[in-house]
Write a protein that holds these residues in place. Structure first.
Motif, short mmCIF file in Angstrom:
data_model
loop_
_atom_site.label_atom_id
_atom_site.label_comp_id
_atom_site.label_asym_id
_atom_site.label_seq_id
_atom_site.Cartn_x
_atom_site.Cartn_y
_atom_site.Cartn_z
N GLU A 25 18.90 14.12 -33.45
CA GLU A 25 18.39 15.45 -33.83
C GLU A 25 19.10 16.02 -35.06
OE1 GLU A 25 16.09 17.75 -32.14
OE2 GLU A 25 15.29 15.97 -31.13
N LYS A 26 20.16 15.36 -35.51
CA LYS A 26 20.98 15.92 -36.59
C LYS A 26 21.10 15.02 -37.82
CE LYS A 26 22.28 19.71 -34.40
NZ LYS A 26 21.89 21.05 -34.88
N ILE A 27 21.11 13.70 -37.60
CA ILE A 27 21.57 12.82 -38.68
C ILE A 27 20.65 12.83 -39.91
CG2 ILE A 27 20.56 10.70 -37.65
CD1 ILE A 27 23.93 11.01 -39.59
N ASP A 28 19.34 12.91 -39.71
CA ASP A 28 18.44 12.86 -40.87
C ASP A 28 18.65 14.05 -41.80
OD1 ASP A 28 17.31 10.44 -40.25
OD2 ASP A 28 15.49 11.26 -39.36
N ALA A 29 18.72 15.24 -41.20
CA ALA A 29 18.88 16.45 -42.03
C ALA A 29 20.22 16.41 -42.76
CB ALA A 29 18.79 17.70 -41.16
N LEU A 30 21.25 15.96 -42.07
CA LEU A 30 22.57 15.88 -42.69
C LEU A 30 22.56 14.88 -43.85
CD1 LEU A 30 25.53 16.80 -42.56
CD2 LEU A 30 25.97 14.93 -40.97
N ALA A 31 21.96 13.73 -43.63
CA ALA A 31 21.89 12.70 -44.68
C ALA A 31 21.13 13.23 -45.89
CB ALA A 31 21.23 11.44 -44.13
N THR A 32 19.99 13.87 -45.64
CA THR A 32 19.16 14.39 -46.73
C THR A 32 19.95 15.36 -47.60
OG1 THR A 32 17.22 14.17 -45.31
CG2 THR A 32 17.00 15.64 -47.21
N GLN A 33 20.78 16.17 -46.93
CA GLN A 33 21.61 17.15 -47.64
C GLN A 33 22.49 16.47 -48.68
OE1 GLN A 33 23.36 19.49 -44.42
NE2 GLN A 33 24.57 20.55 -45.99
N TYR A 34 22.87 15.22 -48.41
CA TYR A 34 23.74 14.50 -49.34
C TYR A 34 22.99 13.35 -50.04
CZ TYR A 34 27.24 17.43 -47.31
OH TYR A 34 27.93 18.55 -46.91
N GLY A 35 21.66 13.48 -50.11
CA GLY A 35 20.85 12.53 -50.86
C GLY A 35 20.83 11.12 -50.29
N ARG A 36 21.01 11.01 -48.99
CA ARG A 36 21.04 9.69 -48.37
C ARG A 36 19.87 9.50 -47.41
NH1 ARG A 36 26.39 7.41 -49.13
NH2 ARG A 36 25.53 5.57 -48.07
N GLN A 37 19.48 8.24 -47.23
CA GLN A 37 18.45 7.86 -46.25
C GLN A 37 19.13 7.36 -44.99
OE1 GLN A 37 15.03 7.98 -46.93
NE2 GLN A 37 15.60 8.97 -48.86
#
Lengths: 205, 205
Positions: A25-37
């Motif tokens: 529930e968290k990892i995608d949004a966090l990754a996106t914040q730092y330009g990561r997939q």
């Protein structure tokens, strides 16, 4: 933020893992914040535990098991994630994982949607996600053709894809769920999210 | 903040536990912020593991063990706490724990100082805190009379005090280190500090 061109973050999990659900529930949004997939890899913890000689952490009987059941729920509340303790737990998840990999071969975004829906079906709606019927139903609600998926769940290609992913997990040092690997650095557990964020922000410690 | 009159927070730990050390560096200041006292209880994890059927989490060989050794260090850096991986690990800690309880009978504040110094001796200065000689030296540096403590380490009263504490820990549901209990609510692991803070702030979840 735009894509950094860096390798995707690997997210290894079992669909029956409560902390895996919290991470999902968290990892995608966090990754996106730092330009990561993020690359999601459902695996079977039973195989991982057998290979590593570990045991499932939560038995629901010992003091540690009882604590963990309580902590699943409390951690979800602390992270602002809906959580209803499933009445059947843990469950075998090969059908859900196989469905994921088959869908992933057709449409990555749809597979991601399916994974989220499956986790919520289990940890919010208390559905028996071990059942092929329930898995087909979750997929059908996303517009997936039921009979194609039903056939795929029994196909040797999909079975061996899941087996390969479990072997790849072991090779990568995965011993539980969720297990996140970023640029070769491993983070085990939903409670490592603050360290993951620090790593994404600074590229190290 | 002034004392709230609430029961002290129980902090159960083993002197050989890296995450126990990390917790020991944070819990007092956090408790003080919310007007609470902390009661420290060194115990022997060996006894706890035997009684609960658990195993030490970090063996330094398996993928999980290797991960944990790495995570001890990384977590310390993330929390801003000095940490040097001890060359002998884990160690038996009955001498350190007995010294703590004897000192506690004389002077609570001195016992707390001794506990901090012992943790740092192990996790910063790489001293062999299993040795009675090292324990006596740590205490002597705090002004403790060496020969009185030397005698106390072998006294039946102190030995049985430590045994009682281990039994009390098991009775309280302790299964590892660090284990914090606040108003009946248990928190396991240094990574539960954010949840502990939330609990202290709001009195629940």
């Amino acid at each position: 933020m735009t894509d950094t061109g860096k390798a995707p973050i690997d997210f290894w999990f079992d669909f029956s893992s409560p902390y895996g659900y919290l991470m999902s529930e968290k990892i995608d949004a966090l990754a996106t914040q730092y330009g990561r997939q993020v690359k999601w890899h459902p695996i079977l913890l039973g195989i991982v535990f057998q290979a590593t000689g570990s045991r499932p952490p939560a038995d629901g009987v010992s003091s540690k098991g009882l604590y963990m059941f309580h902590d699943f729920h409390r951690s979800a509340r602390h992270m602002g994630i809906p959580y209803n303790p499933p009445s059947r737990f843990p469950l075998p998840t090969q059908n859900a994982a196989r469905a994921y990999y088959w869908l992933h071969g057709q449409d990555c975004a749809l597979a991601r949607q399916f994974a989220r829906a499956t986790y919520r079906a289990f940890f919010v709606d208390d559905l028996d996600i071990s059942s092929p019927e329930v898995v087909l139903q979750i997929a059908a609600q996303l517009g997936v053709d039921r009979s194609s998926l039903e056939t795929a769940l029994q196909s040797p290609e999909i079975k061996s894809r899941l087996k390969d992913e479990c072997e790849a997990a072991l090779k990568a040092g995965v011993f539980g769920s969720p297990h996140i690997i970023i640029d070769g650095e491993a983070f085990f557990g939903a409670d490592r999210l603050p360290q993951i964020e620090h790593w994404l922000k600074t590229g190290g410690f």
